[in-house]
Design a protein around this motif. Structure first.
Motif, short mmCIF file in Angstrom:
data_model
loop_
_atom_site.label_atom_id
_atom_site.label_comp_id
_atom_site.label_asym_id
_atom_site.label_seq_id
_atom_site.Cartn_x
_atom_site.Cartn_y
_atom_site.Cartn_z
N SER A 127 -9.30 -11.38 18.26
CA SER A 127 -10.14 -11.95 17.21
C SER A 127 -9.39 -12.90 16.29
O SER A 127 -10.00 -13.55 15.44
CB SER A 127 -10.77 -10.82 16.39
N THR A 128 -8.08 -12.99 16.43
CA THR A 128 -7.33 -13.96 15.64
C THR A 128 -5.95 -14.17 16.26
O THR A 128 -5.39 -13.26 16.89
CB THR A 128 -7.20 -13.49 14.16
N VAL A 129 -5.42 -15.40 16.11
CA VAL A 129 -4.10 -15.74 16.66
C VAL A 129 -3.38 -16.58 15.62
O VAL A 129 -3.97 -17.50 15.05
CB VAL A 129 -4.22 -16.59 17.95
N GLU A 130 -2.11 -16.30 15.39
CA GLU A 130 -1.40 -17.08 14.37
C GLU A 130 0.10 -17.08 14.61
O GLU A 130 0.72 -16.02 14.74
CB GLU A 130 -1.70 -16.47 12.98
N PHE A 131 0.70 -18.27 14.63
CA PHE A 131 2.15 -18.39 14.66
C PHE A 131 2.68 -18.18 13.25
O PHE A 131 2.01 -18.49 12.27
CB PHE A 131 2.59 -19.79 15.12
N ASN A 132 3.92 -17.71 13.12
CA ASN A 132 4.50 -17.68 11.78
C ASN A 132 5.11 -19.05 11.47
O ASN A 132 5.01 -19.98 12.26
CB ASN A 132 5.51 -16.54 11.62
N SER A 183 -3.16 -8.96 7.03
CA SER A 183 -4.21 -8.82 8.03
C SER A 183 -5.44 -8.30 7.31
O SER A 183 -5.34 -7.54 6.35
CB SER A 183 -3.80 -7.85 9.14
N THR A 184 -6.61 -8.73 7.77
CA THR A 184 -7.82 -8.30 7.09
C THR A 184 -8.94 -8.00 8.07
O THR A 184 -9.05 -8.64 9.12
CB THR A 184 -8.31 -9.36 6.07
N ASN A 185 -9.75 -6.99 7.72
CA ASN A 185 -11.01 -6.78 8.43
C ASN A 185 -12.11 -7.26 7.49
O ASN A 185 -11.87 -8.12 6.63
CB ASN A 185 -11.17 -5.32 8.87
N ASP A 186 -13.32 -6.73 7.63
CA ASP A 186 -14.42 -7.22 6.80
C ASP A 186 -14.24 -6.91 5.31
O ASP A 186 -14.82 -7.59 4.46
CB ASP A 186 -15.74 -6.61 7.27
N ASN A 215 -10.15 -9.83 11.30
CA ASN A 215 -10.75 -11.15 11.20
C ASN A 215 -9.71 -12.26 11.11
O ASN A 215 -9.89 -13.33 11.69
CB ASN A 215 -11.67 -11.22 9.98
N LYS A 216 -8.67 -11.99 10.33
CA LYS A 216 -7.65 -13.03 10.17
C LYS A 216 -6.29 -12.39 9.96
O LYS A 216 -6.16 -11.32 9.37
CB LYS A 216 -7.95 -13.92 8.94
N ILE A 217 -5.26 -13.10 10.41
CA ILE A 217 -3.87 -12.77 10.11
C ILE A 217 -3.23 -14.01 9.50
O ILE A 217 -3.43 -15.12 10.01
CB ILE A 217 -3.09 -12.37 11.39
N ARG A 218 -2.49 -13.81 8.42
CA ARG A 218 -1.74 -14.93 7.86
C ARG A 218 -0.33 -14.45 7.55
O ARG A 218 -0.12 -13.41 6.93
CB ARG A 218 -2.40 -15.43 6.56
N TRP A 219 0.64 -15.25 7.95
CA TRP A 219 2.04 -14.90 7.72
C TRP A 219 2.51 -15.36 6.35
O TRP A 219 2.06 -16.38 5.84
CB TRP A 219 2.93 -15.57 8.77
#
Lengths: 449, 283
Positions: A34-39, A115-118, A99-103
């Motif tokens: 549900s989410t992909v993120e490079f650092n 990291s977050t859900n709803d 929902n989202k991941i942010r480094w």
């Protein structure tokens, strides 16, 4: 290496590098990415899935013995970030889907990500441990407490080497601040604060304080029956810590300055393109809803994704985008069917490459598209097991929109709408991309010369 | 035009709608009012389905409600311009859907459908199945469908932004452990010294959130100078007074910030208690 980086599209040949995930025919829902993120350095690549898990891959050091294996990504850490919850007050189940991941930028030996859900945002610390202490006074080797009266001498525990262990621990839990579903989180450039946005509100947090957040945007009307617009995405400016943007379901973007007032209900800038009357349909508003908004690395532009297009806006020009790219315009004549089966509500994301010269977004049939802003060339590629041979060059794909279908083309009616590429990520400085195809993660790199 | 691989059990209705939407997309001869009616029915059906969910999707509901509003406005303008006239060729069945009945949407003839009258009649033989399955909806019905779904989305809020927050159910207030922090200095030092090494135990890192107790405050490995915890910047926003008890812990650089965050402050919000009592008592 940066050779050829940001250069003309024709010079970049994308090759298959790796794929993660199972090949089973049936997809376990929890495994859907549900989410992909490079650092920020590209050393780490994180994915979140519907089952609430986070998997972090680490790029291995390039070895001179195997130059063709240019830094493969291997699993570094896996942990359960969110669990399903039940809200007893409202009788609602809260999904554990990430929902989202942010480094966060790296400040010491440990890595931090949000990291977050709803409903709940969590700050995770990922750290390595390669030593363990031995020789406790109050506990024996098995961890059982010793009787203090039996201890006759004290010793200092010593650190002994152990096999590398990567631990993820939750350092903060930011809960109870969102009535509606969180769609975005964004780390501020001051690295002290971040924001979380739901359908109607945006909250500002300080990383150190979990029981308090500041509401900076609130578009909930006094009477819900008057509600006509929701917040769909939000992001901080990459350099100006007082500036952020948020997009709406009506295809507009608002840029806000937190210095002007505590509650940023009045925007500093308002970006909206006038409607094209020739394209008007019953579904015009639905397809204008922005599903993602991203600042360029330079901070000079914003990119938005709606159902059929990707647009680039100059921050200094509010009345229309400077560039519009058609992702899959052949779907324009299928909107009623796509509305009927709910595909029209799919939320595609979009990403910039490191030099802001190329943008990428996903489509259906496991296709994804890249647009070179300088040459105006574009390419359609596919994430599939068939083209997953080591270092195999990806062949451009083409959708046939009518008339004679050529040998390698695929017709619109043959597209598989269950195979959607919603989430992609681009390495911050190299031509390495990560593409999430349902439960598989594909990593592609440009051809090594 | 459902994609292959899209496994769905299609009920008769859904099959019907899929056929209708294909007809919408592919047919250029479908009269505009018919297309509009089809879209309107799809919208109302979706809204009806969402109403049956415990938590309708707000984003989608708003988009669909706006589409209904748009059609409603269009039909209003037409009815203002045109005299009411019904195409005699159309036979309207009293076809209704389960679920639609419960919302009380009545069957009425729409005004303004007369514009395309000749075409309607001409295509009647072809479009009969389409017309017969379309539900005719009045202006009031559209308004009530919109307001009813949006009212459902007005969730009872258990928080009031920006500052009043209550802890979640699974994070119990940590006061029992908190008082343990108010130690005299010598006891503090002993406990602290042990706790520095307390984190060296092989902990079960998958127990991510259960009972964040004192041990977690000292969980960081104090492996020499390079590994300091998430740095706390010098400028700090004001903290609630109860966090002042954390001051003694500042001697451990890896501890000071995390302790504050792991302890949920239990605030008694009287109005919130009233609300909970109401629910429990079942008023």
């Amino acid at each position: 290496s940066l050779a050829g980086f940001g250069s003309l599209m024709q010079d970049v040949l994308w090759c298959f590098s790796q794929v993660k995930g199972t090949i089973d025919i049936g997809v376990t829902e929890a495994d859907i990415i549900s989410t992909v993120e490079f650092n920020h350095t590209g050393e780490l690549l994180a994915t979140g899935d519907k089952g609430g898990r986070v998997v972090i891959f680490q790029r291995e050091q390039e070895s001179k013995n195997q130059p063709h294996r240019r830094g493969e990504y291997n699993v570094y850490s896996t942990f359960q970030s969110h669990e399903p919850e039940f809200d007893y007050l409202k009788s609602l189940e809260i999904e554990e889907k990430i929902n989202k991941i942010r480094w966060l930028p790296q400040q010491n030996a440990a890595y931090f990500l949000l990291s977050t859900n709803d409903k709940t945002v969590k700050l995770w610390k990922v750290s390595e441990r390669d030593k363990r202490p031995e020789g406790y006074n109050l506990k024996d080797e098995d961890g059982r407490l010793r009787d203090p009266s039996m201890i006759t001498m004290l010793r200092v525990p010593v650190l002994r080497p152990m096999d590398l262990m990567v631990e993820a621990t939750p350092r903060r839990v930011f809960a109870n601040a969102h009535t509606y579903h969180i769609n975005s989180i964004s780390v501020n450039s001051d690295y002290e604060t971040y924001m979380s946005a739901d359908d109607l509100r945006i909250n500002l947090w300080n990383f150190e304080i979990t029981n308090q957040s500041f509401n900076i945007v609130d578009i909930k009307p006094a009477n819900m029956e008057e509600l006509t617009e929701v917040i769909t995405a939000a992001e901080f400016h990459p350099h100006h810590c007082n500036t952020f943007v948020y997009s709406s379901s009506k295809g507009t973007i608002r840029l806000c300055d937190m210095r002007t007032s505590a509650l940023c209900d009045r925007h500093a800038k308002f970006f909206e393109e006038p409607e094209d009357p020739s394209n008007r349909s019953f579904f015009s508003e639905i397809i204008s809803s922005i599903s993602d908004v991203k600042f360029s690395h330079s901070g000079r532009y914003i990119m938005t994704r709606d159902y059929l297009t990707v647009k680039v806006w100059d921050l200094n020009m509010e009345n229309r985008p400077i560039e519009t790219y058609q992702v899959h315009d052949y779907l324009r004549s299928k909107l009623c069917s796509l509305y009927e089966n709910d595909c029209i509500f799919d939320k595609f994301e979009c990403v910039w490459n490191g030099s802001d010269s190329v943008i990428m977004t996903g489509s259906y049939n496991n296709f994804f598209r890249m647009f070179d802003r300088n040459t105006k060339r574009d390419v359609t590629l596919e994430a599939s097991r068939e083209s997953s041979k080591p270092r195999a060059i990806l062949k451009p794909r083409k959708v046939c929109v009518g008339g004679k279908r050529r040998k390698d083309e695929i017709s619109v009616d043959s597209l598989d709408f269950s195979k959607k590429i919603l989430h992609t990520a681009w390495h911050p400085s190299e031509n390495i991309i990560a593409v999430a195809a349902t439960n598989n993660l594909y990593i592609f790199q440009d051809k090594v010369n | 035009m459902l994609g292959r691989g899209l496994k769905r059990k299609l009920s008769d209705y859904e099959e019907n709608m899929a056929g209708l939407s294909s007809a919408f997309d592919s047919s250029r001869n479908l009269p505009y009012p018919l297309k509009r009616q089809l879209v309107l029915n799809m919208c109302l059906t979706k809204l009806q389905t969402y109403k049956m969910l415990v938590e309708p999707n707000l984003h989608r509901s708003v988009l669909i409600a706006n589409t209904v509003r748009q059609i409603q406005e269009e039909m209003r303008q037409e009815s203002n311009q045109q005299p009411i006239n019904v195409c005699p060729g159309i036979t309207l069945s009293s076809h209704s859907y389960t679920g639609m009945e419960s919302s009380g949407i009545s069957l009425q003839l729409p005004s303004g459908i007369s514009q395309q009258e000749p075409n309607c009649c001409d295509l009647r033989s072809v479009e009969d199945p389409i017309e017969n399955s379309l539900l005719i909806v009045s202006d009031d019905d559209m308004s009530s469908a919109i307001s009813s779904i949006l009212k459902d989305l007005d969730f009872v809020e258990d928080i009031s932004p920006p500052t009043c927050l209550i802890p979640t159910g699974d994070d119990q207030p940590k006061f029992p452990e908190n008082t343990g922090l108010k130690l005299e200095d010598d006891r503090q030092d002993l406990k602290g010294a042990e706790c520095v090494f307390g984190s060296f135990e092989i902990s079960n890192s998958t127990s991510y959130l259960k009972d964040l107790a004192i041990d977690d405050i000292f969980e960081d490995i104090d492996t020499s100078m390079y590994d300091s915890d998430f740095c706390c910047p010098p400028v700090m926003p004001p903290r609630p007074p109860s966090l002042a008890t954390e001051e003694p812990l500042k001697t451990f650089p890896s501890c000071n910030s995390s302790s504050a965050s792991n302890i949920q402050i239990c605030r008694t919000d009287l109005s919130e208690l009233d609300h909970i009592m109401e629910i429990l008592v079942g008023s």
